[in-house]
Motif scaffolding. Structure first.
Motif, mmCIF file in Angstrom:
data_model
loop_
_atom_site.group_PDB
_atom_site.id
_atom_site.type_symbol
_atom_site.label_atom_id
_atom_site.label_comp_id
_atom_site.label_asym_id
_atom_site.label_seq_id
_atom_site.Cartn_x
_atom_site.Cartn_y
_atom_site.Cartn_z
ATOM 1 N N PRO A 42 18.663 -13.302 -1.410
ATOM 2 C CA PRO A 42 19.374 -13.221 -0.094
ATOM 3 C C PRO A 42 21.060 -12.712 -0.531
ATOM 4 C CG PRO A 42 19.083 -15.369 -0.889
ATOM 5 C CD PRO A 42 18.173 -14.604 -1.597
ATOM 6 N N LEU A 43 21.107 -11.309 -0.689
ATOM 7 C CA LEU A 43 22.426 -10.821 -1.222
ATOM 8 C C LEU A 43 23.247 -10.095 0.014
ATOM 9 C CD1 LEU A 43 20.832 -8.507 -4.067
ATOM 10 C CD2 LEU A 43 21.608 -10.781 -4.423
ATOM 11 N N ASN A 44 24.348 -9.712 -0.223
ATOM 12 C CA ASN A 44 25.262 -9.125 0.685
ATOM 13 C C ASN A 44 24.311 -8.144 1.645
ATOM 14 O OD1 ASN A 44 26.692 -6.483 1.442
ATOM 15 N ND2 ASN A 44 28.471 -7.715 0.901
ATOM 16 N N ARG A 45 24.387 -8.477 2.756
ATOM 17 C CA ARG A 45 23.528 -7.456 3.811
ATOM 18 C C ARG A 45 23.817 -6.042 3.697
ATOM 19 N NH1 ARG A 45 19.298 -9.375 3.824
ATOM 20 N NH2 ARG A 45 18.708 -7.135 4.311
ATOM 21 N N GLU A 46 25.113 -5.578 3.633
ATOM 22 C CA GLU A 46 25.727 -4.420 3.620
ATOM 23 C C GLU A 46 25.061 -3.635 2.120
ATOM 24 O OE1 GLU A 46 29.804 -1.910 3.402
ATOM 25 O OE2 GLU A 46 29.939 -3.719 4.312
ATOM 26 N N GLY A 47 25.399 -4.339 1.181
ATOM 27 C CA GLY A 47 24.849 -3.942 0.107
ATOM 28 C C GLY A 47 23.306 -3.715 -0.145
ATOM 29 N N VAL A 48 22.663 -4.764 0.331
ATOM 30 C CA VAL A 48 21.297 -4.777 0.233
ATOM 31 C C VAL A 48 20.698 -3.374 1.345
ATOM 32 C CG1 VAL A 48 19.032 -5.574 1.069
ATOM 33 C CG2 VAL A 48 20.667 -6.969 -0.279
ATOM 34 N N ASN A 49 21.093 -3.198 2.305
ATOM 35 C CA ASN A 49 20.912 -1.993 3.185
ATOM 36 C C ASN A 49 20.978 -0.859 2.692
ATOM 37 O OD1 ASN A 49 20.069 -3.946 5.294
ATOM 38 N ND2 ASN A 49 21.809 -3.626 6.323
ATOM 39 N N GLU A 50 22.165 -0.639 2.090
ATOM 40 C CA GLU A 50 22.548 0.568 1.135
ATOM 41 C C GLU A 50 21.656 0.817 -0.072
ATOM 42 O OE1 GLU A 50 26.146 3.202 -0.923
ATOM 43 O OE2 GLU A 50 26.514 1.441 0.335
ATOM 44 N N LEU A 51 21.193 -0.353 -0.644
ATOM 45 C CA LEU A 51 20.434 -0.207 -1.824
ATOM 46 C C LEU A 51 19.243 0.175 -1.226
ATOM 47 C CD1 LEU A 51 19.532 -0.754 -4.959
ATOM 48 C CD2 LEU A 51 19.000 -3.142 -4.230
ATOM 49 N N ILE A 52 18.423 -0.318 -0.207
ATOM 50 C CA ILE A 52 17.263 0.086 0.359
ATOM 51 C C ILE A 52 17.089 1.341 0.742
ATOM 52 C CG2 ILE A 52 15.459 -0.588 2.099
ATOM 53 C CD1 ILE A 52 16.524 -3.464 1.861
ATOM 54 N N ALA A 53 18.132 1.912 1.414
ATOM 55 C CA ALA A 53 17.957 3.204 1.805
ATOM 56 C C ALA A 53 18.027 4.154 0.993
ATOM 57 C CB ALA A 53 19.446 3.315 2.893
ATOM 58 N N GLN A 111 1.729 3.894 -3.857
ATOM 59 C CA GLN A 111 3.091 4.331 -3.382
ATOM 60 C C GLN A 111 3.920 3.583 -3.912
ATOM 61 O OE1 GLN A 111 4.455 3.203 0.427
ATOM 62 N NE2 GLN A 111 4.048 5.458 1.143
ATOM 63 N N VAL A 112 5.119 4.168 -4.612
ATOM 64 C CA VAL A 112 6.178 3.568 -5.336
ATOM 65 C C VAL A 112 7.512 3.874 -4.511
ATOM 66 C CG1 VAL A 112 5.206 3.103 -7.356
ATOM 67 C CG2 VAL A 112 6.514 5.106 -6.844
ATOM 68 N N LEU A 113 8.470 3.082 -4.449
ATOM 69 C CA LEU A 113 9.857 3.417 -4.076
ATOM 70 C C LEU A 113 10.527 3.403 -5.231
ATOM 71 C CD1 LEU A 113 10.406 0.750 -1.136
ATOM 72 C CD2 LEU A 113 9.493 3.224 -0.929
ATOM 73 N N GLU A 114 11.464 4.451 -5.542
ATOM 74 C CA GLU A 114 12.233 4.871 -6.690
ATOM 75 C C GLU A 114 13.586 4.925 -6.414
ATOM 76 O OE1 GLU A 114 8.961 7.598 -9.377
ATOM 77 O OE2 GLU A 114 10.444 8.359 -7.993
ATOM 78 N N LEU A 115 14.383 4.428 -7.396
ATOM 79 C CA LEU A 115 15.838 4.782 -7.550
ATOM 80 C C LEU A 115 16.253 5.056 -8.706
ATOM 81 C CD1 LEU A 115 18.583 4.453 -5.821
ATOM 82 C CD2 LEU A 115 18.724 2.049 -6.223
ATOM 83 N N GLY A 116 16.990 6.245 -8.877
ATOM 84 C CA GLY A 116 17.476 6.511 -10.103
ATOM 85 C C GLY A 116 18.600 5.582 -11.034
ATOM 86 N N LYS A 117 18.706 5.561 -12.154
ATOM 87 C CA LYS A 117 19.475 4.463 -12.856
ATOM 88 C C LYS A 117 20.944 4.671 -12.424
ATOM 89 C CE LYS A 117 20.163 2.392 -17.180
ATOM 90 N NZ LYS A 117 19.604 2.235 -18.608
ATOM 91 N N GLU A 118 21.514 6.029 -12.389
ATOM 92 C CA GLU A 118 22.702 6.240 -12.351
ATOM 93 C C GLU A 118 23.205 5.818 -10.622
ATOM 94 O OE1 GLU A 118 23.963 10.546 -13.098
ATOM 95 O OE2 GLU A 118 22.931 10.426 -14.841
ATOM 96 N N LYS A 119 22.185 6.140 -9.912
ATOM 97 C CA LYS A 119 22.625 5.895 -8.497
ATOM 98 C C LYS A 119 22.614 4.161 -8.482
ATOM 99 C CE LYS A 119 22.273 6.369 -3.500
ATOM 100 N NZ LYS A 119 23.155 7.187 -2.699
ATOM 101 N N PHE A 120 21.749 3.546 -8.986
ATOM 102 C CA PHE A 120 21.854 1.954 -8.884
ATOM 103 C C PHE A 120 22.869 1.516 -9.697
ATOM 104 C CE2 PHE A 120 20.631 -1.944 -11.217
ATOM 105 C CZ PHE A 120 20.475 -2.676 -10.135
ATOM 106 N N ASN A 121 23.477 2.039 -10.769
ATOM 107 C CA ASN A 121 24.845 1.587 -11.473
ATOM 108 C C ASN A 121 26.027 1.693 -10.381
ATOM 109 O OD1 ASN A 121 23.516 0.713 -13.686
ATOM 110 N ND2 ASN A 121 23.692 2.583 -14.772
ATOM 111 N N ARG A 122 25.803 2.898 -9.599
ATOM 112 C CA ARG A 122 26.862 2.974 -8.715
ATOM 113 C C ARG A 122 26.909 1.871 -7.728
ATOM 114 N NH1 ARG A 122 25.757 8.626 -9.348
ATOM 115 N NH2 ARG A 122 24.356 8.801 -7.241
ATOM 116 N N LEU A 123 25.793 1.775 -7.341
ATOM 117 C CA LEU A 123 25.640 0.605 -6.208
ATOM 118 C C LEU A 123 26.348 -0.818 -6.663
ATOM 119 C CD1 LEU A 123 22.258 1.682 -4.352
ATOM 120 C CD2 LEU A 123 24.719 1.666 -3.529
ATOM 121 N N LEU A 124 25.883 -0.850 -8.039
ATOM 122 C CA LEU A 124 26.227 -2.227 -8.977
ATOM 123 C C LEU A 124 27.727 -2.279 -8.871
ATOM 124 C CD1 LEU A 124 23.771 -2.907 -11.835
ATOM 125 C CD2 LEU A 124 24.020 -3.929 -9.828
#
Length: 191
Positions: free
Chosen positions: A16-27, A103-116
């Motif tokens: 249960p994380l910050n909603r805004e951050g989770v929504n951007e992560l999922i998108a 079916q997988v959902l993927e997120l590249g490491k660079e984008k993930f690190n920017r979100l972190l």
């Protein structure tokens, strides 16, 4: 948001994380359809994607010169990333292969690190994920060292009946550390 309902539910219940951050992560995740018998990860490479399985089955295994040893199977919904390799920038020892179309959902490491960097809640996701990995690994190792194959198979019947129905028996035998013939004898005894 189509195809991302399971990951949204995962984060809502398990993290249960910050909603805004989770929504951007999922998108930020992209959807990828992967055919059966495709490698998603190979030993001696770096894990560079955060991956979440939406549907299908994936086996994770180690390979020696003589054989392959199954160490896990993934079914939806869950992360399938080798987090040690992903976070620590080390080569993996694991292989991952699809046992069905996936079916997988993927997120590249660079984008993930920017979100972190953007959202502090990402650190709690990493910390909680590593805690879960360590706990699961300890349970797995304990079971493998202290329980007989028949008891391990019985646990699969109780806790993972989907594995026994959907995964080829020779893969289950490898996971249990026995031959397919021994697995057949155990199944016959327990039926």
């Amino acid at each position: 948001m189509k195809n991302k309902e399971q990951i949204a539910l995962f984060f809502a219940t398990d993290f249960p994380l910050n909603r805004e951050g989770v929504n951007e992560l999922i998108a930020s995740f992209t959807v990828r359809e992967v055919p059966k018998h495709t490698f998603l990860l190979r030993e001696r490479t770096y894990e560079n994607k955060l991956m979440f399985i939406n549907k299908g089955i994936i086996r994770e295994f180690y390979r020696t010169e003589k054989k392959e040893i199954n160490i896990n199977f993934y079914t939806a919904p869950q992360f399938i990333t080798d987090f040690s390799s992903f976070i620590q920038d080390v080569k993996t020892n694991k292989n991952q292969e699809t046992l069905s179309s996936v079916q997988v959902l993927e997120l590249g490491k660079e984008k993930f690190n920017r979100l972190l960097e953007k959202y502090s809640c990402g650190k709690s996701f990493i910390d909680q994920t590593f805690q879960k990995i360590l706990k699961d690994k300890e349970v797995f190792e304990y079971n493998r060292m202290t329980k007989e194959p028949e008891a391990l198979y019985n646990e699969l019947r109780i806790y993972r009946p989907d594995w026994l129905q959907e995964i080829p028996q020779y893969h289950i035998a490898s996971y249990l550390g026995i031959t397919p013939e021994t697995l057949s004898r155990i199944k016959k005894r327990l039926s």
